[in-house]
Design a protein around this motif. Structure first.
Motif, mmCIF file in Angstrom:
data_model
loop_
_atom_site.group_PDB
_atom_site.id
_atom_site.type_symbol
_atom_site.label_atom_id
_atom_site.label_comp_id
_atom_site.label_asym_id
_atom_site.label_seq_id
_atom_site.Cartn_x
_atom_site.Cartn_y
_atom_site.Cartn_z
ATOM 1 N N ALA A 235 0.858 -1.345 -0.013
ATOM 2 C CA ALA A 235 -0.074 -0.059 -0.137
ATOM 3 C C ALA A 235 0.901 1.277 -0.112
ATOM 4 C CB ALA A 235 -0.812 -0.050 1.277
ATOM 5 N N GLY A 236 2.264 1.122 0.295
ATOM 6 C CA GLY A 236 3.109 2.282 0.338
ATOM 7 C C GLY A 236 3.408 2.962 1.390
ATOM 8 N N LEU A 237 3.093 2.345 2.438
ATOM 9 C CA LEU A 237 3.119 2.657 3.877
ATOM 10 C C LEU A 237 4.720 2.929 4.095
ATOM 11 C CD1 LEU A 237 0.559 1.371 6.538
ATOM 12 C CD2 LEU A 237 0.984 3.731 5.773
ATOM 13 N N GLY A 238 5.721 1.954 3.693
ATOM 14 C CA GLY A 238 7.006 1.978 3.901
ATOM 15 C C GLY A 238 7.378 0.504 3.084
ATOM 16 N N TRP A 239 8.906 0.681 3.147
ATOM 17 C CA TRP A 239 9.596 -0.571 2.573
ATOM 18 C C TRP A 239 9.629 -1.580 3.602
ATOM 19 C CZ3 TRP A 239 14.340 -2.846 3.916
ATOM 20 C CH2 TRP A 239 14.886 -2.163 5.116
ATOM 21 N N GLY A 240 10.027 -2.917 3.208
ATOM 22 C CA GLY A 240 10.037 -3.814 4.162
ATOM 23 C C GLY A 240 10.622 -5.071 3.402
ATOM 24 N N MET A 241 11.127 -6.012 4.373
ATOM 25 C CA MET A 241 11.525 -7.313 3.995
ATOM 26 C C MET A 241 10.461 -8.557 3.810
ATOM 27 S SD MET A 241 14.755 -6.493 3.509
ATOM 28 C CE MET A 241 15.355 -8.303 3.249
ATOM 29 N N VAL A 242 10.171 -8.981 3.051
ATOM 30 C CA VAL A 242 8.737 -9.769 2.670
ATOM 31 C C VAL A 242 9.369 -11.083 2.222
ATOM 32 C CG1 VAL A 242 7.004 -10.043 1.148
ATOM 33 C CG2 VAL A 242 7.462 -7.897 1.980
ATOM 34 N N PRO A 243 8.803 -12.335 2.535
ATOM 35 C CA PRO A 243 9.158 -13.548 2.161
ATOM 36 C C PRO A 243 8.933 -13.533 0.763
ATOM 37 C CG PRO A 243 7.913 -13.628 4.252
ATOM 38 C CD PRO A 243 7.885 -12.275 3.686
ATOM 39 N N GLU A 244 10.190 -14.137 0.016
ATOM 40 C CA GLU A 244 9.977 -14.115 -1.451
ATOM 41 C C GLU A 244 8.539 -14.729 -2.038
ATOM 42 O OE1 GLU A 244 13.460 -15.641 -4.602
ATOM 43 O OE2 GLU A 244 12.410 -17.360 -3.042
ATOM 44 N N VAL A 245 7.753 -15.849 -1.273
ATOM 45 C CA VAL A 245 6.951 -16.662 -1.903
ATOM 46 C C VAL A 245 5.726 -15.392 -1.878
ATOM 47 C CG1 VAL A 245 6.462 -17.626 0.398
ATOM 48 C CG2 VAL A 245 5.431 -18.630 -1.812
ATOM 49 N N GLN A 246 5.591 -14.686 -0.750
ATOM 50 C CA GLN A 246 4.732 -13.634 -0.648
ATOM 51 C C GLN A 246 4.952 -12.503 -1.918
ATOM 52 O OE1 GLN A 246 4.841 -13.337 3.783
ATOM 53 N NE2 GLN A 246 2.543 -13.561 3.364
ATOM 54 N N ALA A 247 6.092 -12.150 -1.865
ATOM 55 C CA ALA A 247 6.512 -11.020 -2.938
ATOM 56 C C ALA A 247 6.116 -11.321 -4.160
ATOM 57 C CB ALA A 247 7.606 -10.692 -2.429
ATOM 58 N N GLU A 248 6.633 -12.606 -4.722
ATOM 59 C CA GLU A 248 6.490 -12.870 -6.100
ATOM 60 C C GLU A 248 5.378 -12.598 -6.862
ATOM 61 O OE1 GLU A 248 7.713 -16.685 -6.445
ATOM 62 O OE2 GLU A 248 9.796 -16.467 -6.444
ATOM 63 N N PRO A 249 3.941 -12.734 -6.347
ATOM 64 C CA PRO A 249 2.910 -12.434 -7.254
ATOM 65 C C PRO A 249 2.630 -10.590 -7.151
ATOM 66 C CG PRO A 249 2.208 -13.279 -5.094
ATOM 67 C CD PRO A 249 3.617 -13.659 -5.304
#
Length: 300
Positions: A235-249
């Motif tokens: 949503a653009g609140l900030g940057w973050g470290m996201v699990p690859e499997v959740q980030a890919e789509p």
């Protein structure tokens, strides 16, 4: 070493679970005086203070060891009753597990669906950061845990599950506004999303970029669910470290962009459980390790 009478050990467990001596007495169908006497006798046998007399009561470090022993004895007794076909053996078996939020949101529930239904297990999941799940094992509050620690808790076995890869991402508009310049210089000043106050993953990534110096920005949005965390970053609140499997789509659809495609962070995960010859625990361990082998990366 003096023996630990089972009635005293069980009484200590009841006090910890119920929170007070009076509530434990009601659960055990004895008087509060009898509960107090058993706990005092156990403390005399061990030569240690086992309970902090607070409201609710809390076990000391020594008390946590006895509580863990008590829970293991209860587990063994239930398994034995089930194998012997004694009355009450048909009741569901409770299996308590500590698991980190990202595993819970991505692969762990699939593992539980693979445990044979005829075992009639009730899962009690405790959500905790992977760096802290081992503490729940040490305190005897859970039977098993997904943890980042390869050092086995006393009385537990450990096996490697694989690694969960995290990528630094942000919404494209956020990146354009806050990260227009060399990432090691701009990232420490940009708004950031964290899971909670103990989440060090974003700070660690900044230190990785800056050769061990600095941390993520002071403007931090705390979002304590895995799904909510990802949505907050998208949503653009900030940057973050996201699990690859959740980030890919989200990367494929353009809702997120990679900030440093060549700087992934791999977090190793391990399965720790009580060293018990328990069919329930063994079945869960098989399902967890098999699913993790499919869902996680192999350790490098």
């Amino acid at each position: 070493m003096p023996e630990l009478p089972l009635d005293q050990v069980r009484t200590l467990l009841a006090v910890v679970d119920e929170g007070t001596f009076d509530a434990a007495a009601a659960a055990l169908h004895v008087t509060p005086s009898a509960v107090s006497q058993r706990v005092k006798a156990l403390e005399q046998r061990t030569g240690r203070v086992l309970l902090l007399r607070t409201k609710p009561v809390r076990p000391t470090e020594s008390g946590a060891i006895v509580v863990r022993l008590a829970r293991q004895l209860v587990r063994l007794e239930r398994d034995a009753r089930a194998e012997l076909g004694l009355s009450g053996a048909g009741e569901p078996t409770r299996v308590s597990v500590a698991v980190n939020s990202d595993s819970l949101a991505t692969w762990f529930l699939t593992a539980l669906t693979r445990v044979p239904e005829d075992l009639r297990l009730c899962f009690e999941l405790r959500r905790e950061d992977q760096d802290h799940t081992a503490v729940l094992l040490r305190q005897g509050l859970v039977m098993a845990a997904v943890t980042s620690s390869s050092e086995p808790v006393t009385g537990c076995s450990v096996r490697a599950l694989g690694t969960m890869r995290y990528v630094a991402v942000a919404h494209p508009d956020f990146a354009a506004r806050h990260l227009d310049g060399p990432l090691p210089m701009t990232l420490p000043h940009a708004p950031v999303v964290v899971f909670d106050r103990r989440d060090d993953l974003q700070d660690g990534f900044v230190r990785l970029l800056r050769h061990g110096r600095g941390r993520a920005g002071a403007l931090r949005h705390s979002v304590p669910t895995s799904e909510g965390f990802v949505e907050a970053v998208a949503a653009g609140l900030g940057w973050g470290m996201v699990p690859e499997v959740q980030a890919e789509p989200l990367l494929r659809t353009g809702r997120l962009v990679h900030l440093a495609p060549d700087r992934e962070v791999d977090v190793p995960l391990y399965w720790q459980q009580w060293k018990l010859d328990s069919p329930a625990l063994a079945a869960v361990a098989r399902a967890v390790t098999a699913t993790a082998a499919e869902a996680l990366r192999r350790p490098t």
